[in-house]
Design an enzyme around this catalytic site. Structure first.
Site, mmCIF file in Angstrom:
data_model
loop_
_atom_site.group_PDB
_atom_site.id
_atom_site.type_symbol
_atom_site.label_atom_id
_atom_site.label_comp_id
_atom_site.label_asym_id
_atom_site.label_seq_id
_atom_site.Cartn_x
_atom_site.Cartn_y
_atom_site.Cartn_z
ATOM 1 N N VAL A 198 0.604 -1.152 0.170
ATOM 2 C CA VAL A 198 -0.026 -0.070 -0.029
ATOM 3 C C VAL A 198 0.802 1.249 -0.115
ATOM 4 C CG1 VAL A 198 -1.807 1.240 1.245
ATOM 5 C CG2 VAL A 198 -2.004 -1.108 1.013
ATOM 6 N N SER B 156 14.254 -1.628 6.976
ATOM 7 C CA SER B 156 14.169 -0.922 5.621
ATOM 8 C C SER B 156 14.989 0.418 5.588
ATOM 9 C CB SER B 156 12.949 -0.612 5.077
ATOM 10 O OG SER B 156 12.206 -1.813 5.123
ATOM 11 N N ARG C 93 -10.761 2.089 13.060
ATOM 12 C CA ARG C 93 -12.057 2.241 12.307
ATOM 13 C C ARG C 93 -13.261 2.313 13.179
ATOM 14 N NH1 ARG C 93 -10.318 -2.456 8.168
ATOM 15 N NH2 ARG C 93 -8.484 -1.232 7.140
ATOM 16 N N CYS D 116 -10.551 -2.882 2.313
ATOM 17 C CA CYS D 116 -10.285 -2.773 0.889
ATOM 18 C C CYS D 116 -11.919 -3.419 0.550
ATOM 19 C CB CYS D 116 -9.348 -3.504 0.358
ATOM 20 S SG CYS D 116 -8.748 -5.033 1.273
ATOM 21 N N SER E 199 -2.754 -9.547 -2.706
ATOM 22 C CA SER E 199 -1.845 -8.426 -2.308
ATOM 23 C C SER E 199 -2.713 -7.699 -1.110
ATOM 24 C CB SER E 199 -1.881 -7.448 -3.429
ATOM 25 O OG SER E 199 -3.417 -7.251 -4.055
ATOM 26 N N GLY E 200 -4.102 -8.105 -0.998
ATOM 27 C CA GLY E 200 -4.937 -7.652 0.306
ATOM 28 C C GLY E 200 -4.073 -7.844 1.690
ATOM 29 N N HIS F 27 -9.671 -7.024 -6.273
ATOM 30 C CA HIS F 27 -10.951 -7.917 -5.694
ATOM 31 C C HIS F 27 -12.051 -7.696 -6.374
ATOM 32 C CE1 HIS F 27 -8.338 -7.829 -2.214
ATOM 33 N NE2 HIS F 27 -8.957 -7.333 -1.304
HETATM 34 N N1 LIG Z 1 -3.274 -4.562 0.792
HETATM 35 C C1 LIG Z 1 -4.450 -4.109 0.750
HETATM 36 O O1 LIG Z 1 -5.310 -4.309 -0.171
HETATM 37 C C2 LIG Z 1 -4.928 -3.258 1.989
HETATM 38 C C3 LIG Z 1 -6.256 -2.643 1.764
HETATM 39 C C4 LIG Z 1 -6.676 -1.938 2.864
HETATM 40 C C5 LIG Z 1 -5.787 -1.859 4.086
HETATM 41 N N2 LIG Z 1 -4.657 -2.375 4.004
HETATM 42 C C6 LIG Z 1 -3.708 -2.329 5.379
HETATM 43 O O2 LIG Z 1 -2.657 -1.389 4.947
HETATM 44 C C7 LIG Z 1 -1.609 -1.702 5.950
HETATM 45 C C8 LIG Z 1 -0.409 -2.075 5.124
HETATM 46 O O3 LIG Z 1 -0.856 -3.389 4.241
HETATM 47 P P1 LIG Z 1 0.438 -3.785 3.149
HETATM 48 O O4 LIG Z 1 -0.492 -4.498 2.240
HETATM 49 O O5 LIG Z 1 0.997 -2.619 2.442
HETATM 50 O O6 LIG Z 1 1.199 -4.631 3.876
HETATM 51 P P2 LIG Z 1 2.955 -4.896 3.655
HETATM 52 O O7 LIG Z 1 3.133 -5.002 2.328
HETATM 53 O O8 LIG Z 1 3.147 -6.187 4.440
HETATM 54 O O9 LIG Z 1 3.705 -3.743 4.088
HETATM 55 C C9 LIG Z 1 3.946 -3.493 5.524
HETATM 56 C C10 LIG Z 1 4.622 -2.015 5.692
HETATM 57 O O10 LIG Z 1 4.587 -1.834 7.045
HETATM 58 C C11 LIG Z 1 6.010 -1.645 7.497
HETATM 59 N N3 LIG Z 1 6.164 -2.005 8.914
HETATM 60 C C12 LIG Z 1 6.028 -3.063 9.575
HETATM 61 N N4 LIG Z 1 6.304 -2.998 10.905
HETATM 62 C C13 LIG Z 1 6.629 -1.774 10.786
HETATM 63 C C14 LIG Z 1 7.262 -1.341 12.197
HETATM 64 N N5 LIG Z 1 7.310 -1.607 13.312
HETATM 65 N N6 LIG Z 1 7.835 0.101 12.134
HETATM 66 C C15 LIG Z 1 7.399 0.678 10.865
HETATM 67 N N7 LIG Z 1 7.138 0.269 9.636
HETATM 68 C C16 LIG Z 1 6.715 -1.032 9.819
HETATM 69 C C17 LIG Z 1 6.535 -2.338 6.432
HETATM 70 O O11 LIG Z 1 8.233 -2.000 6.564
HETATM 71 P P3 LIG Z 1 9.518 -3.256 6.376
HETATM 72 O O12 LIG Z 1 9.404 -3.159 4.838
HETATM 73 O O13 LIG Z 1 10.628 -2.275 7.006
HETATM 74 O O14 LIG Z 1 9.033 -4.248 7.323
HETATM 75 C C18 LIG Z 1 5.790 -2.482 5.285
HETATM 76 O O15 LIG Z 1 6.292 -0.944 4.746
HETATM 77 C C19 LIG Z 1 -2.166 -2.831 6.887
HETATM 78 O O16 LIG Z 1 -2.696 -2.557 7.882
HETATM 79 C C20 LIG Z 1 -3.337 -3.431 6.209
HETATM 80 O O17 LIG Z 1 -4.425 -4.182 7.039
HETATM 81 C C21 LIG Z 1 -4.336 -3.057 2.980
#
Ligand SMILES: NC(=O)c1ccc[n+]([C@@H]2O[C@H](COP(=O)([O-])OP(=O)(O)OC[C@H]3O[C@@H](n4cnc5c(N)ncnc54)[C@H](OP(=O)(O)O)[C@@H]3O)[C@@H](O)[C@H]2O)c1
Length: 344
Positions: free
Chosen positions: A14, A40, A99, A130, A160-161, A242
């Site tokens: 995201v 990172s 939320r 999402c 990807s969700g 989705h």
């Molecule tokens: N994907 C979707 O369709 C979607 C839709 C709605 C909401 N969301 C929500 O959006 C959020 C992110 O989802 P995503 O799909 O992007 O997940 P993701 O690809 O797993 O990415 C997670 C991100 O969070 C960072 N992170 C994890 N632990 C951290 C910490 N302790 N301090 C700082 N940064 C940290 C990670 O950094 P590192 O790379 O350094 O670990 C990475 O940049 C989640 O809450 C998810 O539920 C996702």
């Protein structure tokens, strides 16, 4: 002079999409800072033509930030969002952490933009799940036209969700199938390659999953608490996009043609509904697009006022990154925030 924007979770699915969309939409940002975990530090991410070096969240000073786009999961948001808000930034959070807090607006700008003004209580605005985001974009014009009583929805949610590790798992398992290697599920509870999984998030006491529960409560909070909704959420081996099969019962009569017209004129909706092979949108075609696509609009003769439809959208965009940036744009358009540097 523009705004100082921080993206937390900038290396994630995201977060990367957010950086791309900020550039695409020429968001009025003077500075964009990319933040993630210590792991990172120094990683390079793109924001349009610019390359940003990722900084560690835990050492970052938010006092100069106007808008923080949070996308690092619930645990990080729980710890950091109140601190960031206390430093004077508006936090727009993608996790489920805030939320359901009555002091935090849950916003899909096409549906309930007016509720955004409630952000001042905590300095936090929540982005919906999402699956909810694309659903309410499609339901809103139909609700305005004929009052929705009940919704039955089955989702077909891409990997990807569940984050970048989940995409890697689908890729690795697909490769393993062709190479006749062993498949060991890690991120998902069962094999996802060439399969599907009728469980997203944890089970609750009543047998529904939290993902299904989220769709119920979020639709009520964003659109109308009177709407009854029941969901079955399924993970499918699709990388991005989705899909939802939606059955709706209305208080008042509405024909398929009337629904098509209402949806065609609604913000964020695109109707593609030809009664011929391929005359509908599939998740693959929604990738990289902003719209919520509605196809297969049919009258349901088994209830008094019923419709069935097919709703598809890019979950990383409308389901997450795009919606968050639209919320920030709404704050700016409505003069609800001022850039700190401008105010000083
Ligand atoms: N994907 C979707 O369709 C979607 C839709 C709605 C909401 N969301 C929500 O959006 C959020 C992110 O989802 P995503 O799909 O992007 O997940 P993701 O690809 O797993 O990415 C997670 C991100 O969070 C960072 N992170 C994890 N632990 C951290 C910490 N302790 N301090 C700082 N940064 C940290 C990670 O950094 P590192 O790379 O350094 O670990 C990475 O940049 C989640 O809450 C998810 O539920 C996702």
């Amino acid at each position: 002079m523009g705004y100082n924007v921080a993206v937390v979770g900038a290396t994630g699915n995201v977060g990367r999409e957010m950086l791309g969309i900020l550039a695409e939409r020429s968001f009025p940002a003077d500075e964009v800072v990319a933040l993630a975990s210590r792991r990172s530090l120094g990683v390079e991410v793109s924001c349009g033509e610019r390359t940003l070096k990722v900084k560690a969240l835990e050492h970052f000073d938010f006092s100069g930030v106007d808008i923080c786009l949070m996308s690092a999961g619930s645990a990080v948001s729980k710890q950091w969002s109140p601190r960031i808000a206390a430093a004077g930034a508006v936090v727009i959070d993608n996790s489920s952490c805030w939320r359901y807090d009555s002091d935090v607006p849950l916003i899909v700008p096409e549906v309930n933009a007016d509720a955004v003004a409630g952000f001042r209580k905590r300095g936090i605005i929540a982005n919906p799940n999402c699956s909810t985001a694309q659903l309410v974009v499609a339901l809103k014009p139909l609700h305005d036209r004929a009052r929705i009583k009940r919704v039955v929805v089955a989702t077909y949610q891409s990997v990807s969700g569940a984050g970048k590790d989940a995409m890697d798992e689908l890729f690795a398992q697909t490769k393993a199938v062709f190479q006749i290697d062993e498949i060991v599920p890690k991120k998902f509870p069962k094999r996802i390659a060439f399969n599907l999984i009728p469980q997203i998030d944890a089970f609750m006491e009543d047998g529904y999953t939290r993902e299904e529960w989220k769709m119920v409560v979020e639709t009520k909070k964003i659109l109308d608490p009177k709407i009854k909704l029941v969901a079955t959420c399924v993970r499918v081996p699709v990388f991005i996009g989705h899909s939802e099969a939606v059955n709706i019962e209305f208080e008042n009569p509405i024909t398929a043609d009337e629904a098509r017209e209402a949806l065609r004129n609604a913000p964020g909706c695109v109707v593609i509904d030809k009664h011929e092979p391929g005359g509908y949108v599939t998740p693959y075609e929604s990738v990289g697009e902003d719209a919520t696509y509605i196809s297969r609009i049919r009258e349901d003769a088994t209830v008094e006022n019923g419709l069935s439809l097919w709703v598809v959208s890019d979950n990383l965009r409308k389901g997450a990154a795009l919606n968050a940036i639209q919320i920030a744009e709404t704050l700016i358009k409505r003069n609800l925030i001022t850039a700190k540097q401008r105010a000083a």
